[in-house]
Scaffold this motif. Structure first.
Motif, PDB file in Angstrom:
ATOM      1  N   UNK A  30       0.870  -1.178   0.000  1.00  0.00           N
ATOM      2  CA  UNK A  30       0.000   0.000   0.000  1.00  0.00           C
ATOM      3  C   UNK A  30       0.904   1.225   0.000  1.00  0.00           C
ATOM      4  N   UNK A  31       0.310   2.391  -0.255  1.00  0.00           N
ATOM      5  CA  UNK A  31       1.145   3.586  -0.294  1.00  0.00           C
ATOM      6  C   UNK A  31       0.346   4.860  -0.296  1.00  0.00           C
ATOM      7  N   UNK A  32       1.050   5.956  -0.041  1.00  0.00           N
ATOM      8  CA  UNK A  32       0.437   7.286  -0.052  1.00  0.00           C
ATOM      9  C   UNK A  32       1.429   8.282  -0.624  1.00  0.00           C
ATOM     10  N   UNK A  33       0.885   9.390  -1.137  1.00  0.00           N
ATOM     11  CA  UNK A  33       1.713  10.514  -1.564  1.00  0.00           C
ATOM     12  C   UNK A  33       0.802  11.707  -1.791  1.00  0.00           C
ATOM     13  N   UNK A  34       1.375  12.911  -1.680  1.00  0.00           N
ATOM     14  CA  UNK A  34       0.539  14.092  -1.913  1.00  0.00           C
ATOM     15  C   UNK A  34       0.620  14.576  -3.352  1.00  0.00           C
ATOM     16  N   UNK A  35       1.524  13.963  -4.146  1.00  0.00           N
ATOM     17  CA  UNK A  35       1.590  14.248  -5.585  1.00  0.00           C
ATOM     18  C   UNK A  35       2.290  13.090  -6.275  1.00  0.00           C
ATOM     19  N   UNK A  36       1.700  12.633  -7.360  1.00  0.00           N
ATOM     20  CA  UNK A  36       2.282  11.514  -8.121  1.00  0.00           C
ATOM     21  C   UNK A  36       2.196  11.852  -9.603  1.00  0.00           C
ATOM     22  N   UNK A  37       3.349  11.911 -10.240  1.00  0.00           N
ATOM     23  CA  UNK A  37       3.415  12.270 -11.659  1.00  0.00           C
ATOM     24  C   UNK A  37       3.878  11.074 -12.483  1.00  0.00           C
TER      25      UNK A  37
END
Length: 453
Positions: A30-37
């Protein structure tokens, strides 16, 4: 039951590649990020790993997790990181985790201020060519490889591109210190990343620490022509093997680089420039130590193509060529400009460097660029419009002109003006070289290529 691992800042270049390879090995990710390009976004989506929402969600952090891997994009007060600390979960930077997963493998680390991605790519290309089993971690996408990282249970060796950046927001040690390599190659030391290493001495210390941390019977491979590395290589450690290397002997025939072997054979390659001849020597020395003979290396290296953005040929005609390169630090700008001029000595070279990083926009550091564009027939500096975001010091055109010290140097700070000027040079110049770790504030390379070529 599979291991469950959560990535804080999963969209990072190395982070998402590590997530993908662990997913392929059967881990639950699983994962999280506030911006993914892109390309991270598309790849994560393809494998069902793209977080449904951007942002940080502490509720994802539970005692069901076997480990949390945190990337540099996260901050110390990241709510997911704080929750993981409160729960006492195992928290790793990605280099720490790579080491844990490769303790039973022979670990080879490629480090240095410049050339490490190319050397890593050359080694991986040769190993793949000969169908060897190996794991790896690379800093850029490499031709012929689906991901930039691979971890498998049975590969006997792992090739790790090791950089000197801090490991994570809660671990300031350089990433390469975690790997504890059996074989380490240092390709060169040239002061960079002044936001992390404010002085030359502090920067050098990181590489000295890598050499000093080599285990007994380790092998340290280094560029003999680099003054600083020669000093590190001569330090008194009798329990490791030290192997210096120099550029591979070569000649140029009709614009093509031909390696000259000890046995008199001539081996054509698709790269050029003194620094790439050093990269070839370094890669060859490593390969020799992990079971690849000289003959096998020479068989494989002609099909090696440069890593994206490393002297990448964007467009070409019989009269003009457009190159782009990742070069942004002074030593890279100088080496790349010299390589292109030496390869095309009778062609007029227009070389453009973008100042967009913290280091390049630091007044105290800017003097390091003096003379780096001297081999270009026309030198151009582009100051990114993000300059004020990267560094609060105002870098004026006059300051750049004084720092570079090149007669006739031009300075631009608008992409449209730069584009118009380059197109104006179409009839008087033959080779165009764009050097940057950025994108010249969105300069349309395809349009430029169409207009020039």
């Amino acid at each position: 039951m599979s291991q469950v691992i959560h990535f804080i800042s999963i969209g990072g270049s190395a982070m998402h590649n590590l997530a993908l390879t662990l997913h392929q090995q059967g881990y639950t990710i699983s994962g999280s990020d506030d911006e993914i390009y892109d390309p991270s976004r598309t790849r994560l989506l393809q494998h069902g790993l793209l977080p449904p929402k951007t942002g940080w969600f502490p509720e994802k952090i539970t005692t069901d997790l076997n480990a949390v891997i945190v990337g540099m994009h996260a901050s110390k007060d990241n709510p997911e990181l704080v929750k993981a600390q409160e729960l006492g979960l195992p928290i790793y930077s990605y280099p720490e985790f790579m080491y844990l997963q490769s303790q039973h493998k022979q670990r080879v680390v490629i480090a240095g201020s410049h050339g490490k991605t190319t050397i890593t790519a050359m080694i991986l290309h040769v190993l793949k060519y000969h169908n060897r089993k190996f794991d790896f971690l690379a800093g850029e996408q490499i031709d012929g490889f689906e991901t930039m990282a691979q971890l498998t249970p049975d590969a006997p060796v792992i090739i790790l591109e090791g950089d000197e950046y801090p490991s994570s927001p809660i671990d300031s040690r350089p990433k390469f210190l975690h790997y504890q390599p059996h074989i380490a190659l240092i390709s060169g030391i040239a002061w960079d990343h002044v936001n992390i290493y404010p002085t030359w001495d502090e920067y050098v210390d990181a590489f000295e620490s890598l050499a000093e941390a080599m285990p007994k019977a380790g092998i340290l491979i280094f560029d003999e022509s680099d003054d600083m590395l020669d000093i590190i290589g001569q330090k008194d450690r009798t329990d490791i093997t030290k192997i210096p290397y120099l550029p591979h002997p070569a000649t140029t025939v009709e614009g093509k680089t031909i390696l000259l072997t000890k046995k008199g054979a001539k081996v054509p390659v698709q790269v050029f420039g003194q620094y790439n001849l050093k990269n070839i020597s370094g890669a060859m020395t490593v390969c020799d130590r992990i079971g690849i003979t000289e003959e096998q290396f020479y068989e494989a290296i002609p099909t090696f193509r440069n890593v994206s953005m490393r002297l990448e040929k964007v467009a070409e005609s019989s009269q003009r060529i457009l190159f782009r390169d990742f070069a942004h630090s002074p030593v890279k700008v100088e080496a790349t400009t010299e390589a292109v001029k030496h390869q095309y000595p009778n062609w007029k070279l227009v070389a453009v460097v973008e100042l967009s990083t913290f280091s390049s926009l630091n007044k105290a550091f800017l003097e390091q660029y003096r003379g780096t564009l001297d081999m270009a027939d026309q030198g151009i500096v582009y100051i990114s419009k993000n300059a004020s975001d990267v560094n609060s010091e105002a870098i004026t055109a006059d300051y750049v002109l004084a720092a570079f010290g090149k007669p006739g140097l031009l300075v631009f700070n608008k992409a449209d003006d730069l584009l118009a000027h380059l197109i104006q040079q179409r009839d008087v110049a033959s080779v165009f070289l764009l050097m940057s770790s950025g994108n010249f504030d969105g300069l349309d390379l395809n349009m430029l290529a169409d207009q020039l070529i």
